[in-house]
Write an enzyme that holds these catalytic residues in place. Structure first.
Site, short mmCIF file in Angstrom:
data_model
loop_
_atom_site.label_atom_id
_atom_site.label_comp_id
_atom_site.label_asym_id
_atom_site.label_seq_id
_atom_site.Cartn_x
_atom_site.Cartn_y
_atom_site.Cartn_z
N GLY A 46 22.34 48.11 7.50
CA GLY A 46 21.80 47.66 6.22
C GLY A 46 20.29 47.73 6.32
O GLY A 46 19.74 48.76 6.68
N GLU A 47 19.64 46.62 6.05
CA GLU A 47 18.18 46.56 6.12
C GLU A 47 17.82 45.39 7.03
O GLU A 47 18.08 44.24 6.69
CB GLU A 47 17.66 46.35 4.69
CG GLU A 47 16.31 46.92 4.40
CD GLU A 47 16.07 48.32 4.95
OE1 GLU A 47 16.77 49.25 4.54
OE2 GLU A 47 15.16 48.46 5.79
N SER A 48 17.27 45.70 8.19
CA SER A 48 17.08 44.64 9.20
C SER A 48 16.12 43.54 8.72
O SER A 48 16.30 42.37 9.08
CB SER A 48 16.59 45.24 10.51
OG SER A 48 15.37 45.92 10.33
N CYS A 77 22.97 49.93 13.92
CA CYS A 77 21.78 50.35 13.16
C CYS A 77 20.87 49.14 12.85
O CYS A 77 20.24 48.63 13.77
CB CYS A 77 22.23 51.10 11.91
SG CYS A 77 20.97 52.21 11.31
N ARG A 103 11.95 51.56 14.27
CA ARG A 103 12.73 51.69 13.03
C ARG A 103 12.47 53.04 12.37
O ARG A 103 11.39 53.60 12.47
CB ARG A 103 12.34 50.56 12.07
CG ARG A 103 12.80 49.20 12.56
CD ARG A 103 12.39 48.12 11.58
NE ARG A 103 12.92 48.37 10.26
CZ ARG A 103 12.60 47.68 9.19
NH1 ARG A 103 11.73 46.69 9.27
NH2 ARG A 103 13.12 47.96 8.01
N ILE A 137 21.89 57.07 9.89
CA ILE A 137 21.30 56.93 8.55
C ILE A 137 20.02 56.11 8.66
O ILE A 137 20.07 54.91 8.96
CB ILE A 137 22.29 56.23 7.58
CG1 ILE A 137 23.62 57.00 7.52
CG2 ILE A 137 21.67 56.11 6.19
CD1 ILE A 137 24.72 56.25 6.79
N HIS A 174 26.50 54.50 13.11
CA HIS A 174 27.43 53.70 12.29
C HIS A 174 28.90 54.02 12.54
O HIS A 174 29.52 54.72 11.72
CB HIS A 174 27.17 54.00 10.81
CG HIS A 174 25.90 53.45 10.28
ND1 HIS A 174 25.78 52.16 9.81
CD2 HIS A 174 24.69 54.01 10.14
CE1 HIS A 174 24.56 51.94 9.40
NE2 HIS A 174 23.86 53.04 9.58
N GLU A 176 31.35 52.32 11.88
CA GLU A 176 32.14 51.78 10.76
C GLU A 176 32.26 52.77 9.61
O GLU A 176 33.03 52.56 8.69
CB GLU A 176 31.55 50.44 10.28
CG GLU A 176 30.25 50.51 9.50
CD GLU A 176 29.00 50.67 10.38
OE1 GLU A 176 29.12 51.04 11.57
OE2 GLU A 176 27.89 50.45 9.84
N1 GLN Z 1 16.35 51.62 8.25
C1 GLN Z 1 17.05 50.37 8.37
C2 GLN Z 1 16.18 49.31 9.04
O1 GLN Z 1 15.16 49.63 9.52
C3 GLN Z 1 18.34 50.55 9.13
C4 GLN Z 1 19.24 51.52 8.41
C5 GLN Z 1 20.69 51.32 8.64
O2 GLN Z 1 21.17 50.26 9.04
N2 GLN Z 1 21.43 52.35 8.31
O3 GLN Z 1 16.54 48.18 9.06
#
Ligand code: GLN
Length: 196
Positions: A46-48, A77, A103, A137, A174, A176
């Site tokens: 997701g987005e950390s 990720c 990242r 991703i 990923h 999943e």
């Molecule tokens: N780019 C996202 C981050 O820096 C990670 C991307 C992902 O979980 N697919 O948090």
């Protein structure tokens, strides 16, 4: 065996689907009380920054750190970033793994890619030899491992994409989002281990 998935943001539903396919009891974790009676926890992609900020808001940061001292946690990720000690930016991190991550190390969304990896412990845990097809991703790179962390897999050019420390596991990619259940199966074998 009951495995929780941190369900604050990101692709937690896909992890739950994989675990259900393996016949495991699952729980969505949004509050500290949801960690009770779990054998392990997955932190999704997701987005950390968002996962970190929401963990602070929901009072989960310390309970997650405490959980990770005894139990298996796997971050995919963004989840791997959240597990790290250092993401080279100021954002809430669990700091449970002795890894430094960079990242978005491969560029933007359009630079997402797939690669076949050889992952030793996965072969042993699942008794299979096929390479693992990994999906990246906007992925982080694990720049370095120190202390008790170990490198588990790299890209052909040597960049680290899987690390492990006791029962803690970090993947840049990923599992999943594939049809291949082997990584989840491997994580279940870690969650079953009694002590670190
Ligand atoms: N780019 C996202 C981050 O820096 C990670 C991307 C992902 O979980 N697919 O948090």
């Amino acid at each position: 065996m009951k495995i929780g998935v941190l369900a604050l943001q990101g692709d937690f539903a896909e992890h739950i689907t994989m675990l259900k396919r393996l016949g495991v009891e699952t729980a969505e974790v949004r509050l500290p009380a949801h960690l009770e009676s779990l054998d392990g926890l997955i932190i999704p992609g997701g987005e950390s920054t968002t996962i970190g900020k929401l963990s602070v808001d929901f009072g989960l940061l310390e309970p997650l750190r405490k959980f990770g001292k005894k139990h298996a946690i796997w971050g995919t990720c963004a989840g791997a970033i959240f597990l790290s000690k250092d993401a080279r930016r100021d954002q809430p991190l669990l700091g449970l793994m002795d890894i430094t991550v960079a990242r978005n190390a491969f560029g933007r969304q359009v630079d997402s890619f797939e690669a076949d990896l050889v992952i030793g412990p996965l072969k042993q845990a699942t008794n299979t030899t096929a390479p693992y097809h990994a999906i990246f991703i906007r992925a982080p790179i694990i720049e370095s491992v120190s202390g008790k962390a170990k490198i588990i897999s790299t890209l052909p050019d040597g960049r680290i994409v899987t690390a492990m420390q006791g029962k803690l596991l970090a993947t840049s990619f990923h599992p999943e989002l594939t049809d291949d259940l082997r990584f989840h199966e491997y994580f279940l074998s870690l969650a079953k281990l009694r002590n670190k």
